[in-house]
Design a protein around this motif. Structure first.
Motif, mmCIF file in Angstrom:
data_model
loop_
_atom_site.group_PDB
_atom_site.id
_atom_site.type_symbol
_atom_site.label_atom_id
_atom_site.label_comp_id
_atom_site.label_asym_id
_atom_site.label_seq_id
_atom_site.Cartn_x
_atom_site.Cartn_y
_atom_site.Cartn_z
ATOM 1 N N HIS A 132 51.740 35.541 41.382
ATOM 2 C CA HIS A 132 53.098 36.059 41.177
ATOM 3 C C HIS A 132 53.012 37.585 41.086
ATOM 4 O O HIS A 132 52.799 38.147 40.017
ATOM 5 N N ALA A 133 53.151 38.259 42.236
ATOM 6 C CA ALA A 133 52.884 39.701 42.307
ATOM 7 C C ALA A 133 54.030 40.545 41.753
ATOM 8 O O ALA A 133 53.795 41.538 41.060
ATOM 9 N N LEU A 134 55.275 40.189 42.072
ATOM 10 C CA LEU A 134 56.453 40.885 41.534
ATOM 11 C C LEU A 134 57.241 39.909 40.689
ATOM 12 O O LEU A 134 57.563 38.809 41.136
ATOM 13 N N LYS A 135 57.578 40.332 39.465
ATOM 14 C CA LYS A 135 58.181 39.426 38.491
ATOM 15 C C LYS A 135 59.537 39.965 38.035
ATOM 16 O O LYS A 135 59.735 40.312 36.885
ATOM 17 N N THR A 160 52.742 48.737 46.094
ATOM 18 C CA THR A 160 52.807 48.515 47.544
ATOM 19 C C THR A 160 53.572 47.242 47.865
ATOM 20 O O THR A 160 54.349 47.201 48.836
ATOM 21 N N THR A 161 53.388 46.212 47.063
ATOM 22 C CA THR A 161 54.133 44.962 47.280
ATOM 23 C C THR A 161 55.635 45.199 47.168
ATOM 24 O O THR A 161 56.421 44.604 47.922
ATOM 25 N N THR A 162 56.044 46.063 46.260
ATOM 26 C CA THR A 162 57.468 46.391 46.128
ATOM 27 C C THR A 162 57.991 47.012 47.420
ATOM 28 O O THR A 162 59.035 46.594 47.953
ATOM 29 N N LEU A 163 57.265 48.000 47.958
ATOM 30 C CA LEU A 163 57.703 48.626 49.210
ATOM 31 C C LEU A 163 57.708 47.618 50.354
ATOM 32 O O LEU A 163 58.653 47.576 51.147
#
Length: 237
Positions: A17-20, A43-46
C-alpha cells in the motif's frame, strides 16, 4: 479553484500500500514541493497523478476536470507533464529528436517552433548540442534535456521528480535557478526533491510525505521553520 487537486489517492504495488490517502492542491502560478525520505511515496504520487501508475481509489482533477481514469498520453494532452526521476531521456536519439518527442501530442507547428526556441534560450547548451546523442551528454545536460523535453509538451503544470539528483553543487544551483525562471514565466510546478532545503527555498508551499501519508502541509517558509522538518529533512538538530 485549484489548477490541480488530488483527493484521497490510494495506490498499490501488488500488496504494498504505497499511497494511503494522499491529498494535495496546486494553484495556478505556484511552485509546490513534496518532500520526504526515501520510500515515502513521492514518485508514486507523481506517477499516480500522470496515470503512469493506476490508483485504486481517489480522484485527480485538473482545472475541475476529472482526469483520474485517463490514459497517460491523454493526461499529457490535458497539460500535466512530468520530467521523471533519473531523466529517462532517449539515449540513442539526438538532443533535437528528444525535444521533438516532447511535442509528439501537438499539431500546432508554429507554436512548437516557438517553444523550441524558448527551450534553447533557457538551455543554451542544448542548442550547442542539438545534433549530439542524448546518451553522450553529461548528467547536468541530460537533466536540462529532460526538462526541455517536458516543456515541449507546453505543460499547464510541470511535475519535476528529483531534478538535482546526482548533480554537482554548482549544477544544482543552476537547475533551481532555472526552475524559478520557468515559474516566473507562468509555469506552474509540482516539485519532488530530496534536497528539501533548496526546494523549500524556492517553493511557495510544501507537503511532507511519510510512508504514503501527508503528515504536514504549510507555506514553504513555515515548513523551513518547523522543528520536525528541520530535524528530519534539513539536517538540523
Amino acid at each position: 479553484m485549484p489548477l490541480l487537486e488530488v483527493e484521497n489517492l490510494h495506490t498499490y504495488y501488488g500488496k504494498i500500500h504505497a499511497l494511503k490517502g494522499v491529498s494535495l492542491t496546486v494553484e495556478e502560478g505556484e511552485i509546490v514541493t513534496l518532500i520526504g525520505g526515501n520510500g515515502a511515496g513521492k514518485t508514486t504520487t507523481l506517477n499516480s497523478i500522470c496515470s503512469v501508475v493506476r490508483s485504486s481509489e481517489g480522484r485527480v482533477t485538473l482545472n475541475d476536470e476529472d482526469i483520474t481514469h485517463l490514459s497517460a498520453h491523454h493526461v499529457v494532452e490535458r497539460g500535466i507533464v512530468q520530467s521523471p526521476e533519473g531523466r529517462k531521456i532517449f539515449a540513442r536519439l539526438t538532443v533535437m529528436e528528444n525535444l521533438e518527442m516532447g511535442a509528439f501530442t501537438r499539431h500546432d507547428t508554429q507554436e512548437v517552433a516557438r517553444d523550441l526556441e524558448f527551450v534553447f534560450h533557457t538551455f543554451p547548451r542544448l542548442r550547442e548540442r542539438q545534433s549530439q546523442l542524448g546518451g553522450t551528454l553529461s548528467g547536468g545536460e541530460q537533466q536540462m534535456l529532460a526538462i526541455g523535453r517536458a516543456l515541449m509538451a507546453r505543460p499547464r503544470i510541470l511535475l519535476l521528480d528529483e531534478p538535482s539528483m546526482g548533480l554537482a553543487p554548482l549544477l544544482v544551483r543552476d537547475i533551481f535557478r532555472i526552475i524559478v525562471y520557468l515559474n516566473e514565466r507562468d509555469t506552474t510546478i509540482l516539485l519532488v526533491e530530496q534536497n528539501a532545503l533548496m526546494a523549500l527555498a524556492i517553493a511557495h508551499r510544501g507537503y511532507v510525505l511519510q510512508t504514503g501519508r501527508i503528515i504536514l502541509s504549510d507555506t514553504a517558509e513555515a515548513l523551513r521553520q518547523n522543528e520536525t522538518v528541520r530535524a528530519a529533512y534539513l539536517g538540523e538538530h
